[in-house]
Design a protein around this motif. Structure first.
Motif, PDB file in Angstrom:
ATOM      1  N   LYS A 119      36.637   3.504  51.580  1.00 33.42           N
ATOM      2  CA  LYS A 119      36.197   4.908  52.888  1.00 33.42           C
ATOM      3  C   LYS A 119      36.882   6.195  52.938  1.00 33.42           C
ATOM      4  N   SER A 120      36.857   6.642  53.231  1.00 37.44           N
ATOM      5  CA  SER A 120      37.341   8.447  52.842  1.00 37.44           C
ATOM      6  C   SER A 120      38.132   8.478  51.424  1.00 37.44           C
ATOM      7  N   ARG A 121      38.148   7.549  50.901  1.00 36.87           N
ATOM      8  CA  ARG A 121      38.631   8.024  49.594  1.00 36.87           C
ATOM      9  C   ARG A 121      37.801   7.933  48.244  1.00 36.87           C
ATOM     10  N   PHE A 122      36.992   7.103  48.272  1.00 40.11           N
ATOM     11  CA  PHE A 122      36.049   7.317  47.309  1.00 40.11           C
ATOM     12  C   PHE A 122      34.554   7.346  47.850  1.00 40.11           C
ATOM     13  N   THR A 123      34.018   8.399  46.238  1.00 39.84           N
ATOM     14  CA  THR A 123      32.429   9.156  46.456  1.00 39.84           C
ATOM     15  C   THR A 123      31.807   8.697  45.978  1.00 39.84           C
ATOM     16  N   ILE A 124      30.252   8.199  46.209  1.00 44.57           N
ATOM     17  CA  ILE A 124      29.543   8.026  45.382  1.00 44.57           C
ATOM     18  C   ILE A 124      28.477   8.706  45.080  1.00 44.57           C
ATOM     19  N   SER A 125      27.953   9.415  44.125  1.00 43.78           N
ATOM     20  CA  SER A 125      26.426  10.487  43.941  1.00 43.78           C
ATOM     21  C   SER A 125      26.368   9.972  42.482  1.00 43.78           C
ATOM     22  N   ARG A 126      25.965  10.818  42.610  1.00 42.87           N
ATOM     23  CA  ARG A 126      23.756  10.670  41.619  1.00 42.87           C
ATOM     24  C   ARG A 126      24.280  12.152  40.871  1.00 42.87           C
ATOM     25  N   ASP A 127      23.179  12.658  39.501  1.00 40.51           N
ATOM     26  CA  ASP A 127      23.022  13.131  38.998  1.00 40.51           C
ATOM     27  C   ASP A 127      21.645  13.148  38.054  1.00 40.51           C
ATOM     28  N   ASN A 128      20.682  13.349  38.868  1.00 46.92           N
ATOM     29  CA  ASN A 128      19.415  13.274  38.556  1.00 46.92           C
ATOM     30  C   ASN A 128      18.978  13.101  37.223  1.00 46.92           C
ATOM     31  N   ALA A 129      19.572  14.460  36.661  1.00 48.33           N
ATOM     32  CA  ALA A 129      18.593  14.957  35.305  1.00 48.33           C
ATOM     33  C   ALA A 129      19.439  14.324  34.013  1.00 48.33           C
ATOM     34  N   LYS A 130      21.041  13.841  34.856  1.00 46.18           N
ATOM     35  CA  LYS A 130      21.778  12.986  33.541  1.00 46.18           C
ATOM     36  C   LYS A 130      21.189  11.731  33.749  1.00 46.18           C
ATOM     37  N   ASN A 131      20.887  11.447  35.172  1.00 51.00           N
ATOM     38  CA  ASN A 131      20.377   9.677  35.580  1.00 51.00           C
ATOM     39  C   ASN A 131      21.261   8.894  35.014  1.00 51.00           C
ATOM     40  N   THR A 132      22.542   9.491  35.895  1.00 49.91           N
ATOM     41  CA  THR A 132      23.924   9.181  35.897  1.00 49.91           C
ATOM     42  C   THR A 132      24.631   8.677  36.968  1.00 49.91           C
ATOM     43  N   VAL A 133      24.746   7.642  37.878  1.00 55.08           N
ATOM     44  CA  VAL A 133      25.909   7.502  39.058  1.00 55.08           C
ATOM     45  C   VAL A 133      27.005   7.772  38.502  1.00 55.08           C
ATOM     46  N   TYR A 134      27.614   8.003  39.783  1.00 55.68           N
ATOM     47  CA  TYR A 134      29.689   8.153  40.027  1.00 55.68           C
ATOM     48  C   TYR A 134      30.095   7.864  40.712  1.00 55.68           C
ATOM     49  N   LEU A 135      31.553   7.328  40.912  1.00 61.79           N
ATOM     50  CA  LEU A 135      32.380   7.199  41.880  1.00 61.79           C
ATOM     51  C   LEU A 135      33.575   7.854  41.385  1.00 61.79           C
ATOM     52  N   GLN A 136      33.284   8.400  42.783  1.00 61.03           N
ATOM     53  CA  GLN A 136      34.908   9.578  42.820  1.00 61.03           C
ATOM     54  C   GLN A 136      35.703   8.426  43.586  1.00 61.03           C
ATOM     55  N   MET A 137      36.763   8.627  43.227  1.00 66.36           N
ATOM     56  CA  MET A 137      38.045   7.967  43.518  1.00 66.36           C
ATOM     57  C   MET A 137      39.246   8.565  43.626  1.00 66.36           C
ATOM     58  N   ASN A 138      39.666   9.364  44.794  1.00 68.33           N
ATOM     59  CA  ASN A 138      41.060   9.234  45.232  1.00 68.33           C
ATOM     60  C   ASN A 138      41.945   8.566  46.145  1.00 68.33           C
ATOM     61  N   SER A 139      43.319   9.304  46.036  1.00 71.04           N
ATOM     62  CA  SER A 139      44.269   8.854  46.528  1.00 71.04           C
ATOM     63  C   SER A 139      44.336   7.226  45.958  1.00 71.04           C
ATOM     64  N   LEU A 140      44.512   7.619  44.523  1.00 65.59           N
ATOM     65  CA  LEU A 140      44.564   5.653  44.524  1.00 65.59           C
ATOM     66  C   LEU A 140      45.755   4.842  44.805  1.00 65.59           C
ATOM     67  N   LYS A 141      45.126   3.726  44.955  1.00 66.80           N
ATOM     68  CA  LYS A 141      46.701   2.371  45.059  1.00 66.80           C
ATOM     69  C   LYS A 141      46.771   1.533  44.308  1.00 66.80           C
ATOM     70  N   PRO A 142      47.663   0.844  44.436  1.00 68.26           N
ATOM     71  CA  PRO A 142      47.937  -0.230  43.112  1.00 68.26           C
ATOM     72  C   PRO A 142      46.637  -0.966  43.625  1.00 68.26           C
ATOM     73  N   GLU A 143      46.283  -1.562  44.760  1.00 72.25           N
ATOM     74  CA  GLU A 143      45.660  -2.850  44.754  1.00 72.25           C
ATOM     75  C   GLU A 143      44.075  -2.003  44.403  1.00 72.25           C
ATOM     76  N   ASP A 144      43.545  -0.652  43.911  1.00 72.14           N
ATOM     77  CA  ASP A 144      42.246  -0.390  43.127  1.00 72.14           C
ATOM     78  C   ASP A 144      42.724  -0.957  41.934  1.00 72.14           C
ATOM     79  N   THR A 145      43.172  -1.795  41.213  1.00 71.41           N
ATOM     80  CA  THR A 145      43.007  -1.427  39.732  1.00 71.41           C
ATOM     81  C   THR A 145      42.317  -3.210  39.521  1.00 71.41           C
TER      82      THR A 145
END
Length: 115
Positions: free
Chosen positions: A64-90
């Motif tokens: 929470k507060s680091r990742f953002t889920i979103s979608r582009d309906n025209a591309k029929n695609t979902v995204y996961l923007q991941m910021n401030s990544l940590k080794p434990e996100d591996t």
């Protein structure tokens, strides 16, 4: 036939960012709830984020507060923007959805965060 194809994973240093994509076919991401999960080596697959059909979002406390889920309906695609990544996100990150009573998964994309 539902197909989910993830991409965008890679190797990044701690503190960096990545954006994962999940291209869907056979369903419309605009009206279907979509989710991201991850599985680290030796661990069970765990919930990361969901995006409801009406646009509501839910996140695991660890992202929470680091990742953002979103979608582009025209591309029929979902995204996961991941910021401030940590080794434990591996982990391998998977896209999923439930359609006609079945849970569908993509093949996953590897994210490795170096310290």
């Amino acid at each position: 036939q539902v197909q989910l194809v993830e991409s965008g994973g890679g190797l990044v240093q701690a503190g960096g960012s990545l954006r994962l994509s999940c291209a869907a076919s056979g369903i419309a991401v605009s009206i279907n709830a979509m989710g991201w999960y991850r599985q680290a080596p030796g661990k069970q697959r765990e919930f990361v984020a969901t995006l409801g059909s009406a646009g509501s979002t839910n996140y695991a406390q660890s992202v929470k507060s680091r990742f953002t889920i979103s979608r582009d309906n025209a591309k029929n695609t979902v995204y996961l923007q991941m910021n401030s990544l940590k080794p434990e996100d591996t982990a391998v990150y998977y896209c999923n959805t439930i359609w006609m009573g079945y849970t569908h998964w993509g093949q996953g994309t590897q994210v490795t965060v170096s310290s």
